[in-house]
Write a protein that holds these residues in place. Structure first.
Motif, short mmCIF file in Angstrom:
data_model
loop_
_atom_site.label_atom_id
_atom_site.label_comp_id
_atom_site.label_asym_id
_atom_site.label_seq_id
_atom_site.Cartn_x
_atom_site.Cartn_y
_atom_site.Cartn_z
N CYS A 74 4.72 -14.88 -15.46
CA CYS A 74 5.65 -15.77 -16.16
C CYS A 74 5.25 -15.95 -17.61
CB CYS A 74 5.71 -17.13 -15.45
SG CYS A 74 6.58 -17.12 -13.88
N ASN A 75 3.97 -16.20 -17.85
CA ASN A 75 3.51 -16.43 -19.22
C ASN A 75 3.58 -15.18 -20.08
OD1 ASN A 75 3.05 -19.06 -18.51
ND2 ASN A 75 0.83 -18.90 -18.43
N LEU A 76 3.57 -14.01 -19.44
CA LEU A 76 3.71 -12.75 -20.17
C LEU A 76 5.16 -12.33 -20.33
CD1 LEU A 76 0.77 -10.74 -18.55
CD2 LEU A 76 0.87 -11.61 -20.90
N GLY A 77 6.09 -13.15 -19.83
CA GLY A 77 7.51 -12.84 -19.97
C GLY A 77 8.00 -11.77 -19.01
N LEU A 78 7.25 -11.52 -17.92
CA LEU A 78 7.65 -10.49 -16.97
C LEU A 78 8.63 -11.00 -15.92
CD1 LEU A 78 4.18 -8.78 -16.40
CD2 LEU A 78 6.08 -7.96 -17.80
N ASN A 79 8.71 -12.31 -15.76
CA ASN A 79 9.63 -12.92 -14.81
C ASN A 79 10.73 -13.66 -15.56
OD1 ASN A 79 9.15 -12.46 -12.05
ND2 ASN A 79 7.32 -13.73 -12.11
N VAL A 80 11.94 -13.56 -15.09
CA VAL A 80 13.06 -14.29 -15.71
C VAL A 80 13.84 -14.98 -14.60
CG1 VAL A 80 15.17 -14.09 -17.06
CG2 VAL A 80 13.23 -12.60 -17.57
N PRO A 81 14.06 -16.32 -14.70
CA PRO A 81 13.54 -17.21 -15.76
C PRO A 81 12.03 -17.36 -15.65
CG PRO A 81 14.52 -18.52 -14.01
CD PRO A 81 14.81 -17.09 -13.67
N ALA A 82 11.39 -17.60 -16.77
CA ALA A 82 9.93 -17.61 -16.81
C ALA A 82 9.41 -18.93 -17.38
CB ALA A 82 9.42 -16.44 -17.65
N PRO A 83 9.11 -19.90 -16.53
CA PRO A 83 8.52 -21.14 -17.03
C PRO A 83 7.12 -20.90 -17.55
CG PRO A 83 8.37 -21.08 -14.65
CD PRO A 83 9.18 -19.88 -15.06
N VAL A 98 -1.36 -3.84 -15.80
CA VAL A 98 -1.45 -2.73 -16.74
C VAL A 98 -1.56 -1.41 -15.98
CG1 VAL A 98 -2.84 -1.70 -18.57
CG2 VAL A 98 -2.50 -4.17 -18.52
N ARG A 99 -2.42 -1.37 -14.98
CA ARG A 99 -2.65 -0.13 -14.24
C ARG A 99 -1.36 0.42 -13.64
NH1 ARG A 99 -6.79 0.76 -9.05
NH2 ARG A 99 -6.61 3.06 -9.05
N TRP A 100 -0.53 -0.47 -13.10
CA TRP A 100 0.68 -0.02 -12.42
C TRP A 100 1.91 -0.09 -13.31
CZ3 TRP A 100 -1.18 2.86 -9.04
CH2 TRP A 100 -2.35 2.52 -8.37
N LYS A 101 1.64 -0.10 -14.64
CA LYS A 101 2.67 0.07 -15.66
C LYS A 101 3.75 -1.01 -15.63
CE LYS A 101 1.97 5.07 -16.09
NZ LYS A 101 0.66 5.03 -15.41
N GLN A 102 3.33 -2.22 -15.27
CA GLN A 102 4.25 -3.35 -15.38
C GLN A 102 4.24 -3.93 -16.79
OE1 GLN A 102 2.52 -5.73 -12.20
NE2 GLN A 102 4.13 -5.12 -10.77
N ILE A 103 3.17 -3.63 -17.55
CA ILE A 103 3.06 -4.12 -18.92
C ILE A 103 2.02 -3.26 -19.64
CG2 ILE A 103 1.18 -5.78 -18.52
CD1 ILE A 103 2.77 -7.76 -20.31
N GLU A 104 2.14 -3.17 -20.96
CA GLU A 104 1.14 -2.46 -21.75
C GLU A 104 0.05 -3.44 -22.19
OE1 GLU A 104 2.76 -0.27 -24.98
OE2 GLU A 104 4.03 1.00 -23.71
N HIS A 105 -1.16 -2.94 -22.25
CA HIS A 105 -2.31 -3.78 -22.59
C HIS A 105 -2.37 -4.06 -24.08
CE1 HIS A 105 -6.27 -5.38 -22.98
NE2 HIS A 105 -6.81 -4.27 -23.44
N THR A 106 -2.54 -5.34 -24.43
CA THR A 106 -2.87 -5.75 -25.80
C THR A 106 -3.89 -6.89 -25.71
OG1 THR A 106 -1.19 -7.50 -26.02
CG2 THR A 106 -0.51 -5.23 -26.57
N VAL A 107 -4.58 -7.12 -26.79
CA VAL A 107 -5.55 -8.21 -26.84
C VAL A 107 -4.86 -9.55 -26.61
CG1 VAL A 107 -7.18 -9.44 -28.31
CG2 VAL A 107 -7.15 -6.94 -28.31
N GLU A 108 -3.68 -9.73 -27.19
CA GLU A 108 -2.96 -10.99 -27.05
C GLU A 108 -2.53 -11.22 -25.60
OE1 GLU A 108 -0.95 -14.60 -27.88
OE2 GLU A 108 -2.68 -13.53 -28.72
N ARG A 109 -2.06 -10.18 -24.95
CA ARG A 109 -1.65 -10.34 -23.55
C ARG A 109 -2.84 -10.64 -22.66
NH1 ARG A 109 2.55 -5.26 -24.02
NH2 ARG A 109 4.34 -6.50 -24.75
N GLN A 110 -3.96 -10.04 -22.95
CA GLN A 110 -5.18 -10.35 -22.21
C GLN A 110 -5.54 -11.82 -22.39
OE1 GLN A 110 -8.54 -7.71 -22.92
NE2 GLN A 110 -9.98 -9.38 -22.56
N ARG A 111 -5.43 -12.31 -23.62
CA ARG A 111 -5.74 -13.73 -23.88
C ARG A 111 -4.80 -14.64 -23.10
NH1 ARG A 111 -3.73 -17.83 -26.26
NH2 ARG A 111 -1.91 -16.66 -27.01
N ILE A 112 -3.52 -14.33 -23.08
CA ILE A 112 -2.54 -15.15 -22.36
C ILE A 112 -2.88 -15.18 -20.87
CG2 ILE A 112 -0.12 -15.24 -21.61
CD1 ILE A 112 0.61 -14.14 -24.41
#
Length: 404
Positions: A69-78, A318-332
């Motif tokens: 949710c916090n990474l914006g992968l779910n909609v709606p995403a609280p 990241v491994r299963w290609k649901q999202i690309e890795h970035t430092v910011e996403r790791q922090r979130i």
């Protein structure tokens, strides 16, 4: 005058909703001046949606879902936070009788060994004619999906190439297995016991064999509500801690199974709930197998929201290609889990709590006392293939997985 707190919590009918149910039914919420209302939901998507629109304040939820949710992968995403986990373990992989027989002919055994049975499944797939096997998980952003994929990949099976993985609500999985719609599934209890005893399935392995002492459900909190009601949230954590102690006592298991069996909660016979609580699982064919640490509601810092758990979930996204890795996403991902809130809420109880907020997952091969007093014991927490995850070196871990 004591301030009362009104909290509405959602849950899905599973064994690991126990802490919320017990907090409500056994008076632990009332002791903290909480008017706790529980709402049963059929699916995780419904839990997510109700959190998003503030129909519920907190929820029994899949460990990776608040991160998604916090990474914006779910909609709606609280926006969500996780101030507490709701236990360790509790899942299993159940397969059809036909698939199990084929696995036995390829070397599978009834002791739920993840390595041997994974190899047997690979051999079945390699010699299989016809359409690919189909397995079900409860949600794309679930521990079930990631532990199933980890087990398959470490056994030499490509989860996206050698078979098909679909999503089904947990209560539908046993029927889908019996009807031949799916060949196997990874779910929480009581749906594996139900699949074995009522739908002719067979256990292939368990979460505790794939990754010992691993995370599962958590308390997901709408972050907006949490910021507005810190005292209510802290009081709820105290009530849930007391509930976890009650759930962990073996002499309460029959009462807990009877409570969860009510239609308002899991709504299944107590005989389907007791095996997981006792750790004596019906495997299939009349065989019962003892599984150590199958579901742990309190021991081994079971309710502590480890940031290393959050980051491992993130690496699987990241491994299963649901999202690309970035430092910011790791922090979130890391900041979704909030051990600081956990410590602040429970500090006056005199608990032995981890001093660190993350640990190397898979490093403890035996039960290990930690801290200066040794009052807290962690582990074993090993992955079945000997893997380790160092949360301080996420980049290297992601790179190592992409090469496997």
């Amino acid at each position: 005058m004591t301030t009362r707190h009104a909290i509405t919590a959602g849950f899905v009918p599973l064994l690991d909703s126990a802490l919320l149910v017990v907090a409500c039914e056994m008076g632990f919420a009332e002791e903290q001046a909480i008017d706790l209302t529980l709402l049963r939901e059929r699916s995780w998507a419904s839990i997510r949606d109700r959190l998003a629109v503030r129909h519920i304040d907190v929820a029994h939820i899949l460990g990776p879902m608040p991160i998604a949710c916090n990474l914006g992968l779910n909609v709606p995403a609280p926006e969500m936070i996780v101030p507490m986990a709701l236990g360790l373990g509790g899942n299993a992989v159940t397969v059809s009788s036909a698939l199990w027989q084929a696995m036995v002919e390829s070397g599978a055994t009834a002791d739920l060994d993840a390595r041997a049975n994974g190899v047997a499944l690979r051999k079945v797939i390699e010699t299989r004619a016809g359409p690919p096997l189909r397995f079900a998980v409860v949600h794309p952003y679930s521990g079930h999906n990631y532990e199933l994929r980890y087990w398959l990949a470490a056994s030499g099976i490509d989860p996206d190439g050698h078979l098909e993985i679909v999503v089904l609500p947990p209560p539908d999985m046993g029927d889908a297995l019996a009807e031949g719609v799916i060949d196997g599934y990874c779910a929480g209890e009581p749906w594996n016991t139900f699949g074995v005893l009522r739908r002719g399935g067979h256990l292939a392995t368990v979460k505790a064999a794939i990754w010992r002492s691993s995370p599962e459900k958590v308390l997901g909190v709408n972050a907006q509500w949490g910021r507005a009601h810190p005292e209510a949230m802290a009081a709820l954590l105290v009530a849930l801690h007391q509930a976890s102690l009650w759930c962990a006592r073996p002499d309460n298991h029959e009462a807990l199974a009877a409570l969860l069996s009510k239609q308002a909660y899991v709504g299944r016979d107590a005989e389907l709930l007791l095996p997981a609580l006792a750790g004596n699982l019906p495997v299939g064919g009349g065989v019962v197998h003892a599984v150590r640490d199958f579901f742990v509601p309190n021991a081994k810092a079971a309710t502590f929201p480890w940031k290393s758990h959050a980051l491992w979930f993130y690496t699987q996204m990241v491994r299963w290609k649901q999202i690309e890795h970035t430092v910011e996403r790791q922090r979130i991902a890391a900041e979704t889990y909030r051990p600081d809130i956990y410590r602040a809420a429970l500090k006056d109880l005199g608990l032995a709590m981890p001093s660190a907020s993350a640990k190397v997952e898979g490093a403890l091969l035996t039960e290990t006392p930690v801290g200066s007093s040794g009052a807290l014991t962690l582990g074993p927490d090993g992955f079945f293939d000997g893997g380790r995850f160092d949360p301080d070196d996420v980049d290297a871990y992601i790179a190592s997985q992409s090469s496997r």
